[in-house]
Design an enzyme around this catalytic site. Structure first.
Site, PDB file in Angstrom:
ATOM      1  N   ALA A  96       0.856  -1.186   0.000  1.00 27.39           N
ATOM      2  CA  ALA A  96       0.000   0.000   0.000  1.00 27.39           C
ATOM      3  C   ALA A  96       0.892   1.236   0.000  1.00 27.39           C
ATOM      4  CB  ALA A  96      -0.909  -0.009   1.222  1.00 27.39           C
ATOM      5  N   HIS A 141     -10.648  -1.203   0.934  1.00 31.17           N
ATOM      6  CA  HIS A 141      -9.613  -2.028   0.300  1.00 31.17           C
ATOM      7  C   HIS A 141      -9.177  -3.156   1.239  1.00 31.17           C
ATOM      8  CE1 HIS A 141      -8.123   0.047  -3.457  1.00 31.17           C
ATOM      9  NE2 HIS A 141      -9.059   0.862  -3.040  1.00 31.17           N
TER      10      HIS A 141
END
Length: 182
Positions: A34, A52
């Site tokens: 990420a 997410h």
């Protein structure tokens, strides 16, 4: 060298979901990288990150890597699939860097991608399909991300465009452009 795949498209098109599907299909242990950092003071951003996170399988390893992407990729093992989401956020994290520093960062990144034995999936936003940004920082972001996507796409085994609710494999439908002249 591992398989390198780029998934690109506009906002909310399903890029991340498609990249996650490809990661699952790899059959390898997935490392989710990420590039965004959470900001609990920004409720809308925090909700996006949670969305997410909820979609990802529990056995995926998640790394927060807002800057040191090349070093993270270099550490990837051959039996893994590294999913980087997203290059747009990573580029934004360097907007304050001068052009020469940025060029050095990109050169290191592309060299690393070319050498890594792990499979790699990159999610990138498509920008620049509309109005030229009125502010220099917006133009810098658009130009840097657009150039990075083009250069990375030239190294990829597959490039997918997600738009209009459809996945298009550009590697099968199109022809790569020659390398840009400096």
């Amino acid at each position: 060298m591992g398989k390198v795949i780029l998934v690109t498209g506009p906002a909310r098109s399903g890029k991340s979901e498609w990249a996650e599907t490809l990661a699952i299909q790899s059959g390898k242990a997935v490392i989710y990288v990420a590039t965004a950092t959470d900001n609990p003071d920004d409720e809308e951003w925090h909700k996006r990150i949670l969305q997410h996170q909820k979609r990802r399988p529990q056995d995926w390893v998640t790394l927060s890597v807002p800057v040191e992407l090349s070093a993270t990729l270099a550490d990837a093992k051959p039996h893994t699939c590294v999913l980087v989401d997203s290059l747009g956020t990573w580029v934004a994290n360097f907007l304050e860097q001068d052009d020469q520093t940025w060029e050095n960062i990109i050169a290191e990144f592309l060299e690393t991608v070319d050498l890594v034995a792990a499979d790699m999936l990159f999610v990138a936003e498509e920008v620049g399909w509309g109005v030229v940004p009125a502010y220099i920082i917006g133009r810098t972001f658009r130009d840097r991300l657009g150039s990075l996507v083009r250069q990375l796409g030239a190294l990829c085994d597959s490039v997918y465009l997600i738009t209009g609710g459809h996945v298009l494999n550009l590697s099968l439908l199109g022809s790569p452009l020659p390398a840009p002249k400096s």
